[in-house]
Design a protein around this motif. Structure first.
Motif, short mmCIF file in Angstrom:
data_model
loop_
_atom_site.label_atom_id
_atom_site.label_comp_id
_atom_site.label_asym_id
_atom_site.label_seq_id
_atom_site.Cartn_x
_atom_site.Cartn_y
_atom_site.Cartn_z
N TYR A 1 -3.39 11.06 31.69
CA TYR A 1 -4.11 9.84 31.30
C TYR A 1 -4.32 9.86 29.79
N PRO A 2 -3.27 9.59 29.02
CA PRO A 2 -3.34 9.75 27.57
C PRO A 2 -4.38 8.84 26.92
N ARG A 3 -5.12 9.42 25.96
CA ARG A 3 -6.06 8.70 25.11
C ARG A 3 -5.97 9.33 23.73
N GLY A 4 -5.90 8.50 22.70
CA GLY A 4 -5.73 9.00 21.35
C GLY A 4 -6.93 9.80 20.86
N LYS A 5 -6.66 10.97 20.32
CA LYS A 5 -7.70 11.83 19.72
C LYS A 5 -7.28 12.12 18.29
N VAL A 6 -7.43 11.12 17.42
CA VAL A 6 -6.94 11.17 16.05
C VAL A 6 -7.41 9.89 15.38
N LEU A 7 -7.46 9.86 14.06
CA LEU A 7 -7.78 8.60 13.39
C LEU A 7 -6.79 7.53 13.85
N GLY A 8 -7.31 6.38 14.20
CA GLY A 8 -6.49 5.33 14.78
C GLY A 8 -6.55 5.32 16.29
#
Length: 541
Positions: free
Chosen positions: A81-88
């Protein structure tokens, strides 16, 4: 515990919504803003190369690495279940598709909340405000904004044939999906600039980061909100977080804005004592505000990935199956920022009705000139295309619930895919429609052969089982901090996104959607943030 300072506003999460909020709120140099992000800088090469999502999803540098619970509707499978963990945030790892949804989506929000500011005619100017459309300004598009929208830089013979076949079965060709009615087929427009991903950090944070009134803290994990009792009721005073092995608190004098997404925002609220009281007590958390809807109402688009082997046409499977092919693809991108490395994960789109009773399209296709068994696996060794089709308005509802009172423990994510008879019926209709398109004369010369799920699935019961085997997330979770009227027992925020029962606290991200939009959810999230930033500024006066 150290003090990280006092600010007018604290924004939790530097994803799509958080980056825009930081930009808009720091335009006035007299406002001070703290932006807290758990991930790092967006300086990883593969963020910016469009096909680099393959290296970002499942990578702890850029992804939270969540998984769902075992899903009964998917035969007991658990999904990444990908979720961004980074600026943006997720705009740094997503499919880059620019999609607003349908007029009716926003009118439905307005009807539910009683707030006409959410109607299509009122949110359209907000979409246009941040937009920089390749064709320039028009009645439905904006120019000169920060959010760049471009045409894709390649086409495929097999996708053109699929589009012709879709037209043959009644899905007309269109040029623009974003005028309020997205019926038809076209190549998707994408958030890129000259073949390079255009994420929210580039669009909104790059300029804002130069302002002295914005403080950005990356690699910092928010553990809970600081809630105090006052003579006027409960108020959010700021946040408690960790970073670099140190513990901090920060104070917000005006508001704290939770923009951690449909997974992170309900998790932080629950850890802070805001949520279903009985469940919080069970984890040893003292309830601060009993809000039964926190973490409930999870909605997502389940894509059914149908694969067809072909002959007589190129697909990425055969182009990239040797070192010479990979070298050629790499050189084309290095020299011209075009070719397969500039590809969004899906190139061709189509919107259709599963049956004549649907007032507007309720199916969306993402068609790709490639195939694989599942995300992360190698491409198949034969030429093929994938026609992923999803139910745009699922009636299944899931939830996001903390697993413990440890803020570092991932929450339990349960989408409950295919848990309603309506969703199962639409899944069977979607597979049948896809087969009609594949059998249409415009595709005949490429001899499509169904590889997944396989032509032996024919009865309704068999097709539901097949949907469970080939279904996977298309990464559009929303709804877990639902917007609604104050008398709605499952509403978490009001129509201005203020958390019920807690002053100086808003949720500003996709979690506030009461109903999922009829298409990709990234740009609607941007609109939500733009609209809320305007409300916040207006409320200062």
């Amino acid at each position: 515990m150290e003090s990280a300072g006092e600010y007018d506003y604290i924004i939790v999460g530097a994803g799509t919504a958080g980056c825009l909020l930081a930009n808009r709120l720091t335009r006035n140099k007299n406002r001070s803003v703290l932006l807290i992000e758990a991930g790092g800088r967006d300086d990883y090469l593969w963020i910016h190369v469009p096909v680099g999502y393959l290296h970002c999803i499942g990578n702890p540098r850029t992804d939270w690495l969540f998984n769902t619970e075992s899903e009964l509707g998917l035969g007991g499978r658990s999904l990444i279940y990908p979720r961004g963990k980074v600026l943006g945030g997720s705009s740094s790892i997503n499919g880059m598709i620019y999609m607003r949804g349908q007029r009716g989506d926003y009118d439905r929000w307005a009807d539910l909340t009683g707030d006409d500011s959410w109607r299509w005619e009122n949110v359209l100017p907000i979409f246009k405000k941040s937009e920089d459309h390749h064709a320039g300004a028009s009645d439905v598009h904006g120019a000169g904004g920060e959010w760049r929208v471009e045409k894709q830089r390649l086409s495929w013979q097999i996708l053109d044939a699929f589009r012709d076949a879709a037209e043959y079965v009644g899905i007309n060709k269109v040029e623009d999906f974003n005028g309020g009615d997205n019926a038809g087929s076209s190549y998707f427009e994408v958030n890129q600039r000259r073949g390079v991903r255009w994420n929210a950090a580039k669009a909104f944070l790059r300029l804002a980061a130069q302002r002295e009134n914005l403080t950005i803290m990356t690699g910092c994990h928010v553990e809970r909100l600081l809630i105090e009792d006052t003579e006027h009721g409960k108020v959010c005073r700021g946040v408690q977080f960790t970073g670099g092995g140190r513990a901090f608190t920060a104070v917000a004098h005006r508001e704290t804005l939770l923009a951690a997404g449909a997974i992170g925002s309900p998790q932080i609220l629950q850890l802070s004592g805001i949520g279903p009281a009985g469940r919080l007590n069970g984890h040893g958390i003292t309830p601060v505000v009993d809000l039964p809807g926190v973490g409930e109402n999870l909605q997502d688009h389940l894509q059914l990935r149908m694969v067809f082997g072909i002959s007589g046409a190129k697909s990425l499977n055969t182009m990239a199956n040797n070192w010479f092919g990979k070298l050629k693809i790499g050189l084309e991108y290095a020299l011209f920022q075009s070719g397969p490395m500039s590809m969004a994960p899906s190139q061709l789109g189509a919107f259709a009705r599963s049956d004549a009773g649907q007032g507007t399209p309720n199916l969306q296709y993402h068609v790709q000139p490639l195939s694989l068994d599942k995300f992360g696996d190698p491409l198949h060794g034969f030429p093929a295309f994938t026609a992923s089709v999803c139910n745009l308005r699922p009636t299944s509802r899931g939830h996001v619930r903390i697993a413990s009172n440890d803020s570092y423990a991932p929450p339990r994510i349960t989408p409950n895919y295919l848990s309603t008879s309506e969703d199962r019926a639409i899944a069977t209709a979607a597979i049948q429609l896809t087969r009609q398109i594949a059998a249409a004369p415009p595709l005949a010369r490429f001899k499509p052969q169904e590889f997944k799920p396989g032509p032996h699935y024919t009865t309704d019961e068999e097709l539901v089982a097949a949907a469970g085997q080939i279904g996977t997330t298309i990464f559009h979770p929303v709804g877990t901090c639902k917007m609604g009227r104050m008398d709605d027992p499952l509403a978490v925020v009001d129509s201005q996104l203020r958390v019920k029962g807690v002053g100086r606290l808003r949720v500003v991200d996709a979690s506030i959607m009461p109903f999922i939009t009829s298409g990709n959810t990234n740009s609607p999230t941007l609109m939500i943030a733009e609209k809320t930033a305007k409300l916040i500024v207006a409320g200062e006066n």
